[in-house]
Scaffold this motif. Structure first.
Motif, PDB file in Angstrom:
ATOM      1  N   LYS A   1      11.291   5.740 -13.936  1.00 52.62           N
ATOM      2  CA  LYS A   1      11.019   5.045 -12.666  1.00 52.62           C
ATOM      3  C   LYS A   1       9.591   4.522 -12.663  1.00 52.62           C
ATOM      4  O   LYS A   1       8.665   5.235 -13.072  1.00 52.62           O
ATOM      5  CB  LYS A   1      11.203   6.018 -11.500  1.00 52.62           C
ATOM      6  N   TYR A   2       9.428   3.288 -12.217  1.00 53.04           N
ATOM      7  CA  TYR A   2       8.098   2.695 -12.126  1.00 53.04           C
ATOM      8  C   TYR A   2       7.869   2.197 -10.710  1.00 53.04           C
ATOM      9  O   TYR A   2       8.823   1.881 -10.011  1.00 53.04           O
ATOM     10  CB  TYR A   2       7.960   1.537 -13.118  1.00 53.04           C
ATOM     11  N   ARG A   3       6.605   2.141 -10.342  1.00 51.17           N
ATOM     12  CA  ARG A   3       6.244   1.685  -9.001  1.00 51.17           C
ATOM     13  C   ARG A   3       5.140   0.646  -9.147  1.00 51.17           C
ATOM     14  O   ARG A   3       4.241   0.817  -9.977  1.00 51.17           O
ATOM     15  CB  ARG A   3       5.734   2.887  -8.200  1.00 51.17           C
ATOM     16  N   ALA A   4       5.239  -0.421  -8.376  1.00 47.26           N
ATOM     17  CA  ALA A   4       4.208  -1.455  -8.462  1.00 47.26           C
ATOM     18  C   ALA A   4       3.923  -2.061  -7.097  1.00 47.26           C
ATOM     19  O   ALA A   4       4.772  -2.059  -6.213  1.00 47.26           O
ATOM     20  CB  ALA A   4       4.650  -2.553  -9.422  1.00 47.26           C
ATOM     21  N   ASP A   5       2.710  -2.562  -6.952  1.00 42.93           N
ATOM     22  CA  ASP A   5       2.334  -3.329  -5.772  1.00 42.93           C
ATOM     23  C   ASP A   5       2.438  -4.803  -6.121  1.00 42.93           C
ATOM     24  O   ASP A   5       2.049  -5.211  -7.215  1.00 42.93           O
ATOM     25  CB  ASP A   5       0.888  -3.030  -5.366  1.00 42.93           C
ATOM     26  N   VAL A   6       2.962  -5.594  -5.211  1.00 44.57           N
ATOM     27  CA  VAL A   6       3.093  -7.029  -5.435  1.00 44.57           C
ATOM     28  C   VAL A   6       2.369  -7.758  -4.298  1.00 44.57           C
ATOM     29  O   VAL A   6       2.567  -7.430  -3.126  1.00 44.57           O
ATOM     30  CB  VAL A   6       4.577  -7.453  -5.448  1.00 44.57           C
ATOM     31  N   ILE A   7       1.517  -8.700  -4.666  1.00 46.62           N
ATOM     32  CA  ILE A   7       0.831  -9.513  -3.668  1.00 46.62           C
ATOM     33  C   ILE A   7       1.327 -10.951  -3.796  1.00 46.62           C
ATOM     34  O   ILE A   7       1.283 -11.532  -4.877  1.00 46.62           O
ATOM     35  CB  ILE A   7      -0.697  -9.445  -3.859  1.00 46.62           C
TER      36      ILE A   7
ATOM     37  N   THR B   1       5.437  -2.976  -1.880  1.00 42.97           N
ATOM     38  CA  THR B   1       5.503  -1.908  -2.874  1.00 42.97           C
ATOM     39  C   THR B   1       6.967  -1.790  -3.280  1.00 42.97           C
ATOM     40  O   THR B   1       7.841  -1.738  -2.415  1.00 42.97           O
ATOM     41  CB  THR B   1       5.009  -0.582  -2.277  1.00 42.97           C
ATOM     42  N   VAL B   2       7.231  -1.780  -4.582  1.00 47.30           N
ATOM     43  CA  VAL B   2       8.614  -1.789  -5.076  1.00 47.30           C
ATOM     44  C   VAL B   2       8.776  -0.748  -6.182  1.00 47.30           C
ATOM     45  O   VAL B   2       7.887  -0.589  -7.025  1.00 47.30           O
ATOM     46  CB  VAL B   2       8.982  -3.164  -5.681  1.00 47.30           C
ATOM     47  N   ASN B   3       9.906  -0.053  -6.170  1.00 43.69           N
ATOM     48  CA  ASN B   3      10.268   0.837  -7.278  1.00 43.69           C
ATOM     49  C   ASN B   3      11.293   0.141  -8.166  1.00 43.69           C
ATOM     50  O   ASN B   3      12.219  -0.494  -7.646  1.00 43.69           O
ATOM     51  CB  ASN B   3      10.929   2.111  -6.744  1.00 43.69           C
ATOM     52  N   VAL B   4      11.134   0.272  -9.478  1.00 47.24           N
ATOM     53  CA  VAL B   4      12.200  -0.180 -10.370  1.00 47.24           C
ATOM     54  C   VAL B   4      12.488   0.899 -11.404  1.00 47.24           C
ATOM     55  O   VAL B   4      11.581   1.619 -11.828  1.00 47.24           O
ATOM     56  CB  VAL B   4      11.861  -1.505 -11.120  1.00 47.24           C
TER      57      VAL B   4
ATOM     58  N   GLU C   1       1.413 -11.755  -7.764  1.00 42.58           N
ATOM     59  CA  GLU C   1       0.559 -11.015  -8.681  1.00 42.58           C
ATOM     60  C   GLU C   1       1.050  -9.562  -8.635  1.00 42.58           C
ATOM     61  O   GLU C   1       1.248  -9.016  -7.545  1.00 42.58           O
ATOM     62  CB  GLU C   1      -0.863 -11.082  -8.125  1.00 42.58           C
ATOM     63  N   ILE C   2       1.263  -8.960  -9.806  1.00 39.81           N
ATOM     64  CA  ILE C   2       1.711  -7.564  -9.846  1.00 39.81           C
ATOM     65  C   ILE C   2       0.503  -6.678 -10.111  1.00 39.81           C
ATOM     66  O   ILE C   2      -0.229  -6.888 -11.078  1.00 39.81           O
ATOM     67  CB  ILE C   2       2.803  -7.364 -10.915  1.00 39.81           C
ATOM     68  N   LYS C   3       0.296  -5.701  -9.228  1.00 42.32           N
ATOM     69  CA  LYS C   3      -0.884  -4.841  -9.341  1.00 42.32           C
ATOM     70  C   LYS C   3      -0.458  -3.386  -9.308  1.00 42.32           C
ATOM     71  O   LYS C   3       0.578  -3.037  -8.769  1.00 42.32           O
ATOM     72  CB  LYS C   3      -1.838  -5.114  -8.179  1.00 42.32           C
ATOM     73  N   GLY C   4      -1.307  -2.529  -9.841  1.00 44.31           N
ATOM     74  CA  GLY C   4      -1.073  -1.084  -9.715  1.00 44.31           C
ATOM     75  C   GLY C   4       0.270  -0.642 -10.236  1.00 44.31           C
ATOM     76  O   GLY C   4       0.956   0.163  -9.617  1.00 44.31           O
ATOM     77  N   PHE C   5       0.672  -1.182 -11.403  1.00 43.64           N
ATOM     78  CA  PHE C   5       1.934  -0.791 -12.031  1.00 43.64           C
ATOM     79  C   PHE C   5       1.779   0.600 -12.649  1.00 43.64           C
ATOM     80  O   PHE C   5       0.852   0.837 -13.413  1.00 43.64           O
ATOM     81  CB  PHE C   5       2.264  -1.818 -13.115  1.00 43.64           C
TER      82      PHE C   5
END
Lengths: 85, 85
Positions: free
Chosen positions: B3-9, B46-49, B78-82
């Motif tokens: 599982k991964y988590r990322a912030d998207v702006i 914020t999204v989990n994949v 922009e994908i941040k904090g992956f």
């Protein structure tokens, strides 16, 4: 006076219902793109402030975040990427 | 599966009119809080994949950003904090 630039992220406080996030979750599940996306939605701002020094700029920024950019009852804010321009 | 988590702006592309930012500018000027705020407004997610590895997760995330979270005609993301969770 110096100029500073910062990114502000405003998100819902824990426990506040996030209907936009829930709607995106539904779409991602329905299209089979992701089973448990747990999307949370917030707002993103870039703001310039002019101030004598870094501390004064941060104070000004806090005031702007609390009074204009967020609703402190439901939302919390985070200042990121603060820099002089 | 990891599982991964990322912030998207998601922000407006250069040249696209930003009426929300302009409205906040007006308020900040009128209240005397800041003369040249040049506020830009965007969205934050914020999204989990879940995916086999980091590369697959990033690909999945790009697809979600392009097809669901942003409108590629007007917006860039922009994908941040992956990170793995």
């Amino acid at each position: 006076m110096n100029k500073y630039r910062a990114d502000v992220i405003v998100t819902l406080k824990t426990g506040v219902r996030d209907p936009q996030g829930a709607a995106i979750d539904t779409v991602l599940k329905r299209t089979g793109m992701e089973e448990q996306p747990e999307v949370q939605v917030g707002k993103f701002f870039t703001v310039n402030v002019s101030a004598e020094n870094e501390e004064a700029a941060k104070q000004k920024l806090d005031k702007i975040c609390e009074e204009i950019l967020s609703n402190p009852v439901l939302e919390k804010y985070e200042i990121k990427g603060f820099s002089q321009v």
